[in-house]
Motif scaffolding. Structure first.
Motif, PDB file in Angstrom:
ATOM      1  N   VAL A 141     -65.292 -10.029 -64.236  1.00  0.00           N
ATOM      2  CA  VAL A 141     -64.349  -9.266 -63.419  1.00  0.00           C
ATOM      3  C   VAL A 141     -64.853  -7.847 -63.179  1.00  0.00           C
ATOM      4  O   VAL A 141     -64.686  -7.289 -62.088  1.00  0.00           O
ATOM      5  N   THR A 142     -65.467  -7.270 -64.197  1.00  0.00           N
ATOM      6  CA  THR A 142     -65.974  -5.896 -64.076  1.00  0.00           C
ATOM      7  C   THR A 142     -67.008  -5.792 -62.962  1.00  0.00           C
ATOM      8  O   THR A 142     -67.018  -4.822 -62.191  1.00  0.00           O
ATOM      9  N   GLU A 143     -67.876  -6.791 -62.839  1.00  0.00           N
ATOM     10  CA  GLU A 143     -68.894  -6.773 -61.781  1.00  0.00           C
ATOM     11  C   GLU A 143     -68.254  -6.926 -60.407  1.00  0.00           C
ATOM     12  O   GLU A 143     -68.650  -6.242 -59.451  1.00  0.00           O
ATOM     13  N   LEU A 144     -67.261  -7.823 -60.310  1.00  0.00           N
ATOM     14  CA  LEU A 144     -66.605  -8.017 -59.020  1.00  0.00           C
ATOM     15  C   LEU A 144     -65.912  -6.730 -58.570  1.00  0.00           C
ATOM     16  O   LEU A 144     -65.879  -6.419 -57.363  1.00  0.00           O
TER      17      LEU A 144
ATOM     18  N   GLN B 275     -55.667 -10.219 -59.003  1.00  0.00           N
ATOM     19  CA  GLN B 275     -56.453 -10.816 -57.931  1.00  0.00           C
ATOM     20  C   GLN B 275     -57.918 -11.006 -58.353  1.00  0.00           C
ATOM     21  O   GLN B 275     -58.520 -12.055 -58.063  1.00  0.00           O
ATOM     22  N   LEU B 276     -58.468 -10.013 -59.019  1.00  0.00           N
ATOM     23  CA  LEU B 276     -59.840 -10.141 -59.493  1.00  0.00           C
ATOM     24  C   LEU B 276     -59.948 -11.269 -60.514  1.00  0.00           C
ATOM     25  O   LEU B 276     -60.928 -12.030 -60.524  1.00  0.00           O
ATOM     26  N   ASP B 277     -58.940 -11.360 -61.360  1.00  0.00           N
ATOM     27  CA  ASP B 277     -58.937 -12.441 -62.353  1.00  0.00           C
ATOM     28  C   ASP B 277     -58.863 -13.800 -61.664  1.00  0.00           C
ATOM     29  O   ASP B 277     -59.531 -14.752 -62.079  1.00  0.00           O
ATOM     30  N   TRP B 278     -58.053 -13.879 -60.593  1.00  0.00           N
ATOM     31  CA  TRP B 278     -57.950 -15.144 -59.839  1.00  0.00           C
ATOM     32  C   TRP B 278     -59.321 -15.523 -59.255  1.00  0.00           C
ATOM     33  O   TRP B 278     -59.714 -16.696 -59.291  1.00  0.00           O
ATOM     34  N   LEU B 279     -60.036 -14.527 -58.732  1.00  0.00           N
ATOM     35  CA  LEU B 279     -61.355 -14.803 -58.157  1.00  0.00           C
ATOM     36  C   LEU B 279     -62.307 -15.366 -59.206  1.00  0.00           C
ATOM     37  O   LEU B 279     -63.089 -16.288 -58.930  1.00  0.00           O
ATOM     38  N   CYS B 280     -62.262 -14.823 -60.399  1.00  0.00           N
ATOM     39  CA  CYS B 280     -63.163 -15.299 -61.453  1.00  0.00           C
ATOM     40  C   CYS B 280     -62.776 -16.695 -61.936  1.00  0.00           C
ATOM     41  O   CYS B 280     -63.640 -17.517 -62.261  1.00  0.00           O
TER      42      CYS B 280
END
Length: 479
Positions: free
Chosen positions: A10-13, A26-31
């Motif tokens: 998530v940190t990289e995204l 949302q970032l967590d959903w992407l991962c």
């Protein structure tokens, strides 16, 4: 080729410009729904594949290319973190083709964030409903606008062709009508004078005159054309002979006899057949009517043949009642296009054709290929400002057929040569056209027929070259 998948960070995204405004959920959903994949140098996907995934570059270098003819043309090369490719349009739904319009290749081992197309479409609709509607309206609106303008330009071209066809048909139609009207008059005159001649001649003399008439009519087809000056000299010669022999209608009949190829020797043969008596005048009048009648029939035949040829050319050009995709004679299509555009080309442009008659039939969408020839010829005529030389050439080049349309206009400036196939780009004055002729031609030749369309230009020598494959599949690709 993918090597393996690794966990998503998530940190990289969060560092990517594409995702910088997303919250933690949302970032967590992407991962959770996507992954990070490692790719070796090589192809990630190819043009015309179904769009299955959305790709974001995390590390490495990517090249995007498109197929032009038989070669891949590089469009973009990037190592920018966050650059994206692949299925970025699935949220538009069925209104947009879901096949990929480019090829993606890694030039070295690369890491990419990968999200399935259906999941990408779902989050776009859920997270960004208003921007999505705006994007969809913009994208589809531009597409519909371009389609409408393309259709409008085709209708304008059709109107121009219709006017040209009407103009070309008008001349032979008027000639046939004139000849038909004259035919009635000459038939009446022939019946009237024939009675006079038959009553004034012995049977043997009448038979001799009939034989001379048949010989004269048979000679018509072999009569060479005379120059205006030679024809005038011949008419003066015959008129003088008529005056010497007291033929009162000689001044009127001499042009017809000259057109039939008669000289003084023919006139002497008539005197020999009927004698130099009172019937001689009527005998020449009778021969004049029969020859004039035959010339009128020939004129009607020529005119109706011309009309038939034009109608056939129009059918070939429009491909009426024919399957859209079939094998055709490209030379025939080019000839029909030139005939349909004869009025547009005008009398001050010399048309030079160099057509390879040994070419095999080529599988094409014939009506659309004719649109290409129309666009290229009309552009050439415009470039020459109605005066110059138009060259149309066909030949075979290995597994392709090459069609070249050249003109002697001022040429395409080098600084705009790379843009002339772009939509709406034009060098014509405002209002002289929407600038889609070459764009349409490009999409028909390259996009639909997997061929090539190029231009070489210098002052006095501009050549547009279309290359079409000799073998192709009938793919219903959208233009």
């Amino acid at each position: 080729m993918m090597i393996r998948s690794v966990p998503c960070d998530v940190t990289e995204l969060r560092t990517l410009f594409l995702f910088e405004r997303l919250d933690e959920d949302q970032l967590d959903w992407l991962c959770r729904n996507g992954c990070v994949e490692l790719f070796e140098a090589g192809y990630i996907y190819r043009e015309n594949d179904v769009a299955t995934s959305f790709y974001v570059l995390l590390d490495g270098e990517l090249v995007i290319s498109r197929r032009v003819g038989h070669e891949d043309t590089e469009i973009n090369r990037t190592s920018q973190v966050g650059a994206y490719a692949g299925a970025w349009r699935p949220f538009f739904g069925d209104g947009v083709s879901q096949t990929l319009d480019n090829t993606l290749r890694a030039t070295r081992p690369s890491r990419l964030y990968v999200l399935a197309a259906d999941k990408f479409a779902a989050i776009m609709r859920e997270w960004f409903p208003m921007p999505l509607h705006l994007l969809e309206g913009l994208f589809l609106g531009m597409k519909n606008t371009q389609r409408a303008i393309s259709e409008h330009e085709r209708l304008i071209a059709l109107g121009s062709l219709s006017a040209s066809l009407m103009h070309e048909l008008n001349n032979p139609t008027a000639a046939a009508m004139r000849a038909t009207a004259a035919l009635r008059e000459r038939l009446a005159g022939l019946r009237r004078v024939e009675s006079t001649v038959r009553q004034g001649l012995e049977l043997a003399a009448w038979k001799s005159l009939e034989a001379l008439q048949h010989k004269a009519l048979g000679h018509l087809a072999e009569t060479p054309s005379l120059s205006p000056l030679d024809a005038t000299d011949r008419e003066d010669e015959l008129t003088g002979w008529f005056e010497v022999h007291g033929i009162t209608t000689g001044w009127r009949t001499a042009p017809t006899f000259v057109q039939a190829g008669w000289d003084v020797e023919w006139l002497e043969a008539v005197v020999e057949a009927v004698g130099d008596g009172p019937v001689l005048d009527a005998a020449f009048d009778w021969l004049h009517h029969t020859i004039d009648l035959e010339l009128s029939l020939n004129e009607i035949d020529d005119s109706t043949s011309r009309i038939s040829t034009l109608v056939t050319a129009a059918q070939q050009y429009s491909q009426v009642d024919r399957t859209p995709y079939r094998e055709v004679d490209l030379n025939q299509l080019l000839e029909s296009t030139l005939m349909m555009l004869a009025h547009t080309i005008g009398d001050n442009i010399t048309v030079v054709t160099d057509l390879d008659r040994s070419l095999p039939a080529v599988p094409v969408y014939a009506a659309e290929i004719n649109q290409v020839w129309t666009n290229l010829v009309e552009n050439a005529v415009d470039a020459m400002n109605g005066r110059g030389r138009l060259t149309v050439r066909t030949t075979r080049d290995n597994d392709q057929v090459l069609v070249e349309i050249g003109d002697t206009g001022p040429g395409v400036p080098e600084e705009i040569r790379s843009r002339i196939f772009e939509p709406f780009f034009t060098t014509k004055p405002v209002g002289a056209g929407p600038g889609l002729g070459l764009d349409i031609s490009w999409r028909i030749v390259v996009g639909k027929h997997h061929g090539e369309l190029s231009v070489e230009s210098s002052p006095g020598d501009t050549r547009f070259t279309a290359r079409l494959p000799l073998t192709a599949e009938a793919e219903q690709l959208e233009i």
